[in-house]
Design a protein around this motif. Sequence first.
Motif, short mmCIF file in Angstrom:
data_model
loop_
_atom_site.label_atom_id
_atom_site.label_comp_id
_atom_site.label_asym_id
_atom_site.label_seq_id
_atom_site.Cartn_x
_atom_site.Cartn_y
_atom_site.Cartn_z
N TYR A 39 0.86 -1.19 0.00
CA TYR A 39 0.00 0.00 0.00
C TYR A 39 0.89 1.24 0.00
O TYR A 39 1.71 1.40 0.90
N TYR A 45 -2.95 3.50 -2.42
CA TYR A 45 -3.11 2.74 -3.65
C TYR A 45 -2.51 1.36 -3.42
O TYR A 45 -1.38 1.24 -2.94
N ARG A 46 -3.29 0.32 -3.70
CA ARG A 46 -2.84 -1.05 -3.51
C ARG A 46 -2.08 -1.50 -4.75
O ARG A 46 -2.59 -1.41 -5.87
N TYR A 51 -4.52 -0.56 -7.75
CA TYR A 51 -5.92 -0.29 -7.46
C TYR A 51 -6.04 0.95 -6.58
O TYR A 51 -5.19 1.18 -5.71
N ASP A 52 -7.09 1.74 -6.80
CA ASP A 52 -7.31 2.90 -5.93
C ASP A 52 -7.98 2.46 -4.63
O ASP A 52 -8.23 1.27 -4.41
N GLU A 53 -8.27 3.42 -3.77
CA GLU A 53 -8.84 3.13 -2.44
C GLU A 53 -10.24 2.52 -2.52
O GLU A 53 -10.74 1.96 -1.55
N HIS A 54 -10.89 2.59 -3.68
CA HIS A 54 -12.22 2.01 -3.87
C HIS A 54 -12.15 0.64 -4.54
O HIS A 54 -13.19 0.04 -4.84
N GLY A 55 -10.94 0.15 -4.80
CA GLY A 55 -10.77 -1.16 -5.41
C GLY A 55 -10.84 -1.17 -6.92
O GLY A 55 -10.88 -2.23 -7.54
N HIS A 56 -10.82 0.01 -7.55
CA HIS A 56 -10.85 0.09 -9.01
C HIS A 56 -9.44 -0.07 -9.58
O HIS A 56 -8.52 0.60 -9.12
N CYS A 67 -7.07 11.56 -6.44
CA CYS A 67 -7.17 12.12 -5.09
C CYS A 67 -6.06 11.49 -4.26
O CYS A 67 -5.58 10.40 -4.57
N GLY A 114 -4.38 9.41 -1.34
CA GLY A 114 -4.85 8.24 -0.61
C GLY A 114 -3.95 7.05 -0.86
O GLY A 114 -2.94 7.14 -1.54
#
Length: 120
Positions: free
Chosen positions: A46, A101-102, A72-77, A97, A99
């Motif tokens: 992360y 990122y995975r 992936y972003d914080e929303h899993g996209h 934004c 935050g």
Amino acid sequence: MSTRNLFTGLSLLSVLAFGSTTNAGNLEGPAHFHDVVQAHSVQVYYFQFCNHEMAELTCIGDGDTDLDIYVYDEHGHLIASDLNYTDHSHVHWFPHCPGYYRVEAHNLGCVWNAFHMETN
């Protein structure tokens, strides 16, 4: 060409490693570290990036297997990936934004792969 020259504007605020022997902790500035991903396994990291500046990540393996990178972003996209047939991967994107990122490093091979990862 050194991958270090690719990283210019974005600050890595922190990195956490899960399921690995590496725990890079909280870092300021560019990150670069070595790790191992076992055969048919995934390492997950992360990274926290600032927004509106290009983010870059490079992963260079030991040459034994195919490594694929997913971001992936914080929303899993899914926002970036490198699915070539080598263990040299490079992705870049513009975070919308700030935050976490995975980043997932997938080893598609039958043996472990020692890799070096760098980010700006």
